[in-house]
Structure formats: C-alpha cells, structure tokens
Design an enzyme around this catalytic site. Structure first.
Site, PDB file in Angstrom:
ATOM      1  N   GLU A   1       0.880  -1.176   0.000  1.00  0.00           N
ATOM      2  CA  GLU A   1       0.000   0.000   0.000  1.00  0.00           C
ATOM      3  C   GLU A   1       0.909   1.215   0.000  1.00  0.00           C
ATOM      4  OE1 GLU A   1      -1.360   3.252   1.078  1.00  0.00           O
ATOM      5  OE2 GLU A   1      -1.975   2.388   3.012  1.00  0.00           O
TER       6      GLU A   1
ATOM      7  N   CYS B   1      -2.140   8.745   3.105  1.00  0.00           N
ATOM      8  CA  CYS B   1      -2.164   8.297   1.707  1.00  0.00           C
ATOM      9  C   CYS B   1      -3.549   8.467   1.103  1.00  0.00           C
ATOM     10  CB  CYS B   1      -1.737   6.836   1.618  1.00  0.00           C
ATOM     11  SG  CYS B   1      -0.035   6.533   2.108  1.00  0.00           S
TER      12      CYS B   1
END
Length: 464
Positions: A234, A268
């Site tokens: 990720e 993020c």
C-alpha cells in the site's frame, strides 16, 4: 535515520534506542518460527479470546498511547485516541469474523464428481512469520490492520516500524504479550531500513506487507520477488475529490477540509486534488478556503488543535519545495503557502494551504503532497473531470460528489482507483477491502480479502 522519539512540535529528542544486533535478530527469528509451529494449531476461539483481550487493554490505554503517538509523530491528540479506538474495533471485528472468513469451502459437487473426486474442499492455512514494514503516519492503525487478520489466520508477525515511532512499536509488542499471545507471536524489530533485506531474505520469513513510499515498496517487492515471496503493498496516493453541479456544495466543502487535513494532511488516502465543475467552482472555492483558514494550527497535545506539525523536518522541507515550485510556475495561493505565524522557527508546522491554477508543468500535479496542501482544479464537464482524476501515477482511492446516478455509474466505471467514495470522504473499515492500483500498490488489506492474502489457499481432493 536514528531510532528515536523526536517531538515534531519542538524538535526535541526525547528518547533514543539502539538497533538490534545481528545476534538478537537471529534469536527473534528463531522465536518467531517456533511460535508459528504452535500458534498455527490453536483454535479460532482461542485466537479470538486473545485478540479480544488485546482490544480491551488497548481501550484501557487510550489516553496513554494517544499521547505517545502525538509526541512521536505530531497528530492532534484527539485523532490519536480515535486511531487507538479504531484499532480496538478492528481487533474485535476480526476476532468475531475470522472463523467464518476462513471456513472451509466446498465447490459444487458436480465439479468434484467431474474431477473424479468424492469430495473437494478449499482450506485456508497460515503461511508462517510475516514481515510488516510500516510507516509513522498511523503508527497503530497501519500495524493492527495487518496484525489482527494475520494472527487470527494463524500467522505470526514481525514488525519493522518507522524509526521515528519506536515507543509506539514497542507498545504494540507489549500489548499482544499482555493479552496472552505466546512469546514470538508478535515481535517488534528495532532495526534500520538497511537491515530489512536480510530479514526478508531469511527463509523463515514467508511473506511481507509494506505501507509506505513508492521507493520503499519497490525495494521490498524486488527482494521478495527475488525470493519468490508473497507481498502486499500500500503505497502513495494523490486522491481526487470531484465535485459536480448537483452536489451539496456546503457539505462537500466542509468535508473537503477534513478530507485534506486529517492527520495533519499526512495520509495516503487524504483527498489531495480537488476537481470542481466550473458551474460550482467559485462557490466551492470560497467555502473550502474559509474552512481551511478557520483551522487552528498549534500544539498537538492541545485538545482544541485541528492541525499539528508535520512528522519530520525533512517532510516539511519536501512540502515547501512542492509549494514553492507551483508558485514559481504560476499557481495562485488562496490561503496558507507558508509556515504559520508563531511557528516559523519552532517545530515543523505548515499552514493549511490551497493552490489554484495548477498546470501539468508543476511538480505537485504529479507528485504526492504529504501535508495540509490542497490543489484546486476547474473542469468543464464530467469527461474532463474523469480524465483529470486519472491523470496521476497513483490509484489508491477517490471521492465524488454528485446526486446524479448516471454520473455515479460513470465515475465508478472509469475512475482508476481502489475505492470510489460517493458523497463522502475516503475512510477505512475492517469489513471493506482497502488497497490501490497503478503505483499505489497491489493486494488488499482488511475484510475477507485482507485476511486471505497471507494464507495458503489449499485444495483438498478426496478420491471416489
């Protein structure tokens, strides 16, 4: 980078730690391998009991661990406590659902018969020790969303946390120990990034998961690929936040502020590129700017603070470079664009910022801004909105604001992202899969998809 707690609100080094020796790393790997042999044979009920106990302990520790996280990486203390509470919730969710998510599956009997079998089962079996390379921005949540499913699946965890959150990393190891997990089921490795490759190459480590930067992801994926080991990555994100004319503009603008500055903008999945239809651009921009200007920047331990410091001095410097480059190339600063008054020489603060008139020549058009800086774009129609939303190397999540179901269908069909959040901001929940496409990584965390990532999906065939 030293392994140390450095308070980003004032730059003071509070505590330093020695990296583990090669001998200690070897000892811990041996313990992990031994622990796996036992843990893999425990029942789901026993694992659930232990994970529920960990969740209860975490709830009891909310105040203490919240202050630790805030002191180590600067998030407002209210958000730190909320993160800890979310981790407890995820632990309980996996404790309650793992047995169902990993239950044996039986394919259609006609297919079994066609293969010459009397019965076929699909069974999910654990892999072994899993190495987790985790970032500082959500120092509890990023780890727990790996650890809870991994432990419930029968795996054991090895955590290499970011070097600026060592106390949070050690707390996690202690939490699982206090909950009753056997020695070696979850260990924190206080090591630098240079030691990761040797750990990952060790044959006792069966897989790896990383949340972090694209360069870090490339490095781990390269080593794991060379060793033929499973990885889940990720990585970064530059999520679009699209606002169409039918949207509730007041609500879209209000939530846009939170979507951009959550965790001091260091997320993020924070919305970063605000793509607004020309018909509502001025109204949205006015409300969005007012909301950003109203935020209180200051001491993250103050309960009234909305935005604290960036986690590191380098992080602020990187953000300033992106903003300066944009301004030099014609961007219009609607608010912020500098270190806030009173914090220009103290701590690593940066004012909530909105930049308009962005062009492809600016670095910020393609690079992730990891801090409270939003870019604002005006588009003429849905086609332009989709094209601009996809004009990024990243594809983590996305947000769209519209009451037109036809537009919703188009966005869901065409946006290149791992998630599409309609009339709301991106958020993670243990029941829903989380992850991205393109340079945002691969694989999924959370939900049944996340717990199965580190399982040996085994076909069990019985002859007639």
């Amino acid at each position: 980078m030293p392994i140390a707690t450095v308070n980003p609100a004032n730059g003071e080094t509070l505590k330093t730690f020695d990296a583990l020796s090669a001998e200690e790393i070897e000892r811990r790997l041996a313990i992990a391998e031994s622990a796996f042999r036992t843990h893999r044979t425990t029942s789901f009920a026993e694992r659930a009991r232990l994970l529920h106990r960990a969740a209860d302990l975490l709830d009891e520790d909310l105040q203490t661990i919240g202050r630790v996280m805030t002191t180590e990486m600067g998030k407002p203390v209210k958000q730190a406590r909320a993160e800890a509470a979310k981790c407890a919730k995820a632990m309980r969710w996996y404790a309650d659902h793992a047995a169902r998510l990993l239950a044996d599956e039986e394919p259609d009997p006609s297919d079994a018969k066609d293969s010459g079998a009397s019965r076929v089962l699909v069974r999910y079996r654990p892999l072994g020790p899993v190495l987790a390379v985790m970032p500082w921005n959500f120092p509890l949540w990023q780890v727990v969303r790996f650890a809870a499913p991994a432990l419930m699946a029968g795996n054991v965890g090895l955590l290499k946390h970011a070097s600026n959150v060592p106390q949070t990393a050690l707390y996690l190891e202690d939490l699982f120990r206090r909950a009753g997990f056997a020695e070696g089921c979850f260990q924190t490795l206080l090591i630098g990034s240079g030691a990761v490759e040797d750990v990952l190459r060790d044959p006792r480590v069966k897989a790896a998961t990383l949340t972090g930067s694209e360069p870090a992801g490339r490095a781990v994926a390269s080593v794991a690929g060379d060793e033929v080991k499973k990885t889940v990555l990720e990585l970064g994100g530059s999520d679009p936040y699209v606002v169409m004319p039918s949207a509730d503009i007041d609500r879209a603008a209000r939530i846009a502020v939170t979507a951009r500055v959550q965790n001091n903008g260091q997320s993020c999945i924070a919305a970063k590129r605000f793509i607004v239809h020309a018909d509502v651009f001025d109204a949205f921009a006015e409300r969005f700017t007012a909301g950003m200007e109203a935020l209180k920047v200051g001491d993250p331990l103050d309960e009234d603070t909305d935005v604290g410091p960036l986690s590191t001095e380098q992080g602020r410097s990187d953000l300033e470079e992106l903003v300066d480059d944009a301004v030099e190339n014609g961007a219009n600063v609607l608010c912020g664009g500098e270190r806030p008054e009173g914090y220009r020489d103290r701590g690593w603060f940066y004012a909530p910022t909105i930049l308009a008139d962005i062009t492809p020549q600016m670095r910020i058009h393609q690079e992730e801004a990891f801090g409270p800086v939003a870019t604002l774009y005006r588009v003429a129609d849905l086609d332009e909105a989709v094209a601009l939303a996809n004009d990024t190397p990243f594809g983590l999540s996305s947000n769209v604001w519209t009451r037109d179901e036809g537009e919703v269908d188009r966005f869901v069909r065409d946006l290149e992202a791992g998630g599409v959040y309609v009339n709301g901001m991106t958020a993670s929940h243990p029941a829903f899969p989380f992850g991205g496409v393109k340079r945002s990584g691969y694989g999924r965390e959370l939900s049944e998809h996340g717990i199965r990532e580190f399982c040996n999906i085994t076909t069990v065939w019985h002859g007639a």
